[in-house]
Design a protein around this motif. Sequence first.
Motif, PDB file in Angstrom:
ATOM      1  N   GLY A   1      -1.195  -7.806  14.071  1.00 50.12           N
ATOM      2  CA  GLY A   1       0.217  -7.608  14.480  1.00 50.12           C
ATOM      3  C   GLY A   1       0.653  -6.574  15.749  1.00 50.12           C
ATOM      4  O   GLY A   1      -0.414  -5.708  15.984  1.00 50.12           O
ATOM      5  N   CYS A   2       1.701  -6.516  16.479  1.00 51.64           N
ATOM      6  CA  CYS A   2       2.057  -5.752  17.463  1.00 51.64           C
ATOM      7  C   CYS A   2       2.458  -4.404  16.996  1.00 51.64           C
ATOM      8  O   CYS A   2       2.674  -3.566  17.815  1.00 51.64           O
ATOM      9  CB  CYS A   2       3.045  -6.305  18.282  1.00 51.64           C
ATOM     10  SG  CYS A   2       4.763  -6.434  17.526  1.00 51.64           S
TER      11      CYS A   2
ATOM     12  N   PRO B   1      10.861  -2.049   9.422  1.00 44.91           N
ATOM     13  CA  PRO B   1       9.805  -1.907   9.962  1.00 44.91           C
ATOM     14  C   PRO B   1       8.710  -2.948   9.562  1.00 44.91           C
ATOM     15  O   PRO B   1       8.997  -4.003   8.748  1.00 44.91           O
ATOM     16  CB  PRO B   1       9.404  -0.649   8.949  1.00 44.91           C
ATOM     17  CG  PRO B   1      10.319  -0.727   7.703  1.00 44.91           C
ATOM     18  CD  PRO B   1      11.516  -1.223   8.337  1.00 44.91           C
ATOM     19  N   GLY B   2       7.573  -3.225  10.450  1.00 46.61           N
ATOM     20  CA  GLY B   2       6.803  -4.319  10.190  1.00 46.61           C
ATOM     21  C   GLY B   2       6.124  -4.237   8.972  1.00 46.61           C
ATOM     22  O   GLY B   2       5.719  -3.226   8.121  1.00 46.61           O
ATOM     23  N   ALA B   3       5.955  -5.301   8.107  1.00 52.37           N
ATOM     24  CA  ALA B   3       5.304  -5.276   6.828  1.00 52.37           C
ATOM     25  C   ALA B   3       3.974  -4.767   6.820  1.00 52.37           C
ATOM     26  O   ALA B   3       3.414  -4.068   5.639  1.00 52.37           O
ATOM     27  CB  ALA B   3       5.322  -6.767   6.344  1.00 52.37           C
ATOM     28  N   THR B   4       3.214  -5.071   7.917  1.00 51.20           N
ATOM     29  CA  THR B   4       1.553  -4.474   7.900  1.00 51.20           C
ATOM     30  C   THR B   4       1.696  -2.854   7.864  1.00 51.20           C
ATOM     31  O   THR B   4       0.795  -2.282   7.185  1.00 51.20           O
ATOM     32  CB  THR B   4       1.073  -4.864   8.939  1.00 51.20           C
ATOM     33  OG1 THR B   4       0.946  -6.553   8.952  1.00 51.20           O
ATOM     34  CG2 THR B   4      -0.302  -4.394   9.200  1.00 51.20           C
ATOM     35  N   CYS B   5       2.335  -2.368   8.641  1.00 46.27           N
ATOM     36  CA  CYS B   5       2.626  -0.863   8.577  1.00 46.27           C
ATOM     37  C   CYS B   5       3.016  -0.279   7.481  1.00 46.27           C
ATOM     38  O   CYS B   5       2.486   0.570   6.897  1.00 46.27           O
ATOM     39  CB  CYS B   5       3.567  -0.415   9.870  1.00 46.27           C
ATOM     40  SG  CYS B   5       3.026  -0.815  11.577  1.00 46.27           S
ATOM     41  N   PHE B   6       4.033  -0.840   6.940  1.00 50.58           N
ATOM     42  CA  PHE B   6       4.727  -0.207   5.855  1.00 50.58           C
ATOM     43  C   PHE B   6       3.767  -0.351   4.497  1.00 50.58           C
ATOM     44  O   PHE B   6       3.590   0.538   3.863  1.00 50.58           O
ATOM     45  CB  PHE B   6       5.952  -1.164   5.353  1.00 50.58           C
ATOM     46  CG  PHE B   6       6.956  -0.700   4.543  1.00 50.58           C
ATOM     47  CD1 PHE B   6       7.604   0.466   4.774  1.00 50.58           C
ATOM     48  CD2 PHE B   6       6.868  -0.947   3.014  1.00 50.58           C
ATOM     49  CE1 PHE B   6       8.397   1.079   3.959  1.00 50.58           C
ATOM     50  CE2 PHE B   6       7.731  -0.174   2.390  1.00 50.58           C
ATOM     51  CZ  PHE B   6       8.469   0.679   2.607  1.00 50.58           C
ATOM     52  N   PHE B   7       3.120  -1.648   4.531  1.00 50.52           N
ATOM     53  CA  PHE B   7       2.312  -1.782   3.148  1.00 50.52           C
ATOM     54  C   PHE B   7       0.942  -1.233   3.338  1.00 50.52           C
ATOM     55  O   PHE B   7       0.289  -0.410   2.355  1.00 50.52           O
ATOM     56  CB  PHE B   7       2.105  -3.154   2.810  1.00 50.52           C
ATOM     57  CG  PHE B   7       3.484  -3.650   2.193  1.00 50.52           C
ATOM     58  CD1 PHE B   7       3.978  -3.407   1.065  1.00 50.52           C
ATOM     59  CD2 PHE B   7       4.156  -4.753   2.815  1.00 50.52           C
ATOM     60  CE1 PHE B   7       5.099  -3.759   0.571  1.00 50.52           C
ATOM     61  CE2 PHE B   7       5.243  -5.167   2.449  1.00 50.52           C
ATOM     62  CZ  PHE B   7       5.708  -4.825   1.075  1.00 50.52           C
ATOM     63  N   ALA B   8       0.481  -0.848   4.559  1.00 51.47           N
ATOM     64  CA  ALA B   8      -0.870  -0.119   4.872  1.00 51.47           C
ATOM     65  C   ALA B   8      -0.615   1.372   4.471  1.00 51.47           C
ATOM     66  O   ALA B   8      -1.423   1.763   3.906  1.00 51.47           O
ATOM     67  CB  ALA B   8      -1.429  -0.390   6.153  1.00 51.47           C
ATOM     68  N   LEU B   9       0.569   2.090   4.784  1.00 51.58           N
ATOM     69  CA  LEU B   9       0.932   3.114   4.789  1.00 51.58           C
ATOM     70  C   LEU B   9       1.058   3.549   3.148  1.00 51.58           C
ATOM     71  O   LEU B   9       0.945   4.436   2.780  1.00 51.58           O
ATOM     72  CB  LEU B   9       1.764   3.692   5.568  1.00 51.58           C
ATOM     73  CG  LEU B   9       1.555   3.518   6.925  1.00 51.58           C
ATOM     74  CD1 LEU B   9       2.786   3.782   7.936  1.00 51.58           C
ATOM     75  CD2 LEU B   9       0.448   4.486   7.425  1.00 51.58           C
ATOM     76  N   LYS B  10       1.918   2.410   2.555  1.00 58.05           N
ATOM     77  CA  LYS B  10       2.028   2.874   1.104  1.00 58.05           C
ATOM     78  C   LYS B  10       0.733   2.726   0.311  1.00 58.05           C
ATOM     79  O   LYS B  10       0.540   3.382  -0.693  1.00 58.05           O
ATOM     80  CB  LYS B  10       2.887   1.481   0.565  1.00 58.05           C
ATOM     81  CG  LYS B  10       4.469   1.835   0.879  1.00 58.05           C
ATOM     82  CD  LYS B  10       5.208   0.971   0.217  1.00 58.05           C
ATOM     83  CE  LYS B  10       5.501   1.354  -1.451  1.00 58.05           C
ATOM     84  NZ  LYS B  10       6.287   0.505  -2.016  1.00 58.05           N
ATOM     85  N   GLY B  11      -0.302   1.821   0.853  1.00 55.35           N
ATOM     86  CA  GLY B  11      -1.576   1.771   0.076  1.00 55.35           C
ATOM     87  C   GLY B  11      -2.329   3.145   0.468  1.00 55.35           C
ATOM     88  O   GLY B  11      -2.865   3.678  -0.604  1.00 55.35           O
ATOM     89  N   TYR B  12      -2.188   3.686   1.585  1.00 53.28           N
ATOM     90  CA  TYR B  12      -2.699   4.994   1.769  1.00 53.28           C
ATOM     91  C   TYR B  12      -2.102   6.141   0.681  1.00 53.28           C
ATOM     92  O   TYR B  12      -2.824   6.946   0.080  1.00 53.28           O
ATOM     93  CB  TYR B  12      -2.690   5.465   3.190  1.00 53.28           C
ATOM     94  CG  TYR B  12      -3.282   6.991   3.243  1.00 53.28           C
ATOM     95  CD1 TYR B  12      -4.417   7.359   3.361  1.00 53.28           C
ATOM     96  CD2 TYR B  12      -2.324   8.116   3.057  1.00 53.28           C
ATOM     97  CE1 TYR B  12      -5.092   8.494   3.379  1.00 53.28           C
ATOM     98  CE2 TYR B  12      -2.640   9.425   3.092  1.00 53.28           C
ATOM     99  CZ  TYR B  12      -4.068   9.706   3.642  1.00 53.28           C
ATOM    100  OH  TYR B  12      -4.534  10.896   3.405  1.00 53.28           O
ATOM    101  N   GLY B  13      -0.676   5.826   0.539  1.00 48.08           N
ATOM    102  CA  GLY B  13      -0.158   6.811  -0.392  1.00 48.08           C
ATOM    103  C   GLY B  13      -0.736   6.755  -1.737  1.00 48.08           C
ATOM    104  O   GLY B  13      -0.795   7.904  -2.456  1.00 48.08           O
TER     105      GLY B  13
END
Length: 418
Positions: A218-219, A189-201
Amino acid sequence: MNTFESSPTLSDAPSTNRWSNSGAADPDVLRPSAQPEARQPAASPLQARQSASVQSTDQVDPRRWRGSLLAGAVADALGAPIESKPMDQIREVFGPHGITGLVPERDGIGGITDDTQMTLFTGEALIRAHARQRRAGSSDVRYSTQLAYQRWLHTQGVPWEKARGPRNPTAVPDGWLMGVPGLFKRRAPGATCFFALKGYGQTGEMGTFTHTLNNSKGCGGVMRAAPAALWSDDPAAVFEIGAMTAALTHSHPSGYLPAGALAVMVHTLVRGGSLADALAACRAQLYRWNGHEETTAALDAAVDLSGRGAPTPEKVGTLGGGNVGETALSIAVYSALATNDLNAALLVSVNHDGDSDSTGAVCGNLVGALYGEDAIEPTWLAQLEMREVVEAMAADLLAEFGPRPPADDRWATRYPND
């Protein structure tokens, strides 16, 4: 954001419209046309109310709609084995034409990536938000989408108690996608997606058009937005919903505006429009948003390049690598314009040095919606991982956004309220 007028993301100064609404997909007919008239902004769809009547898919061609999601998944699987590999290396392994078919991972199956996984969760989010609107009289589609992406994050190995976010008290994630074993695989998975969603968690803070989480374009935003095409009959609402899904993780305008643009193009195509119609509809929405210039310029470049002879990987490379939103969309549009066949377009969209699975997925969403499911190479469909899951999601989206959406207990279990 209650109305488009209140959004600081909307541009007050429309730019020149480069694409005419000619009704043909031939790039030779895509000529400069008059500047579109600014339209009165519509109410924001992000806080949906029952007064906004259930949208009908009567005008949607089911074959084009299924084609959009299936071709997106096929191209995702086509591009996955060669993502970010130099074209010289791709030719050395697969021959002078590059990759020409799915590369089986196991059991003869070509594997999808996080692009298709997240597209499925986008579809689930929109169904759940729309179903809640019907059942309860209102819904928050942004929150439903956030929770869907948190469920995706859980499938990628993050414990639910860390992924669900502070507003969600559920002990376990629900919905039918949680019962699909193939989704519980980490597909780079893309790093931006992964870390943004972890941040929301951790914090419960959602990315919005005005509350930025990062400066990423990012795309990972555009590659998952196609299901937004069914949200409304209004292109402006479709654009905003598509852009919203990306802004949850990508805060740069060139990260979320391409997602809105893709959603509007698919919206036009599945209703019988041509590629030129889709480009014109996209452009009419893009110019209304602040920060559209990079996305507009990237689409201009795709249109211009499509008139310069047969496509090649080297020509594709001049548009960029596809790792950011505007170039992923540009490569996808170029691949569609420079060919007259769905499968040829998919191969153009993945054979280059860049982010092949994402550019392929976006192109597949477009050409699948243009040509329909019957145009997809049958052997590719037969080899596609989770084909039946993609087909089920396509059917469920048509059902929920149709004139007679399901109202039985089975549907409420499959798509519970958030």
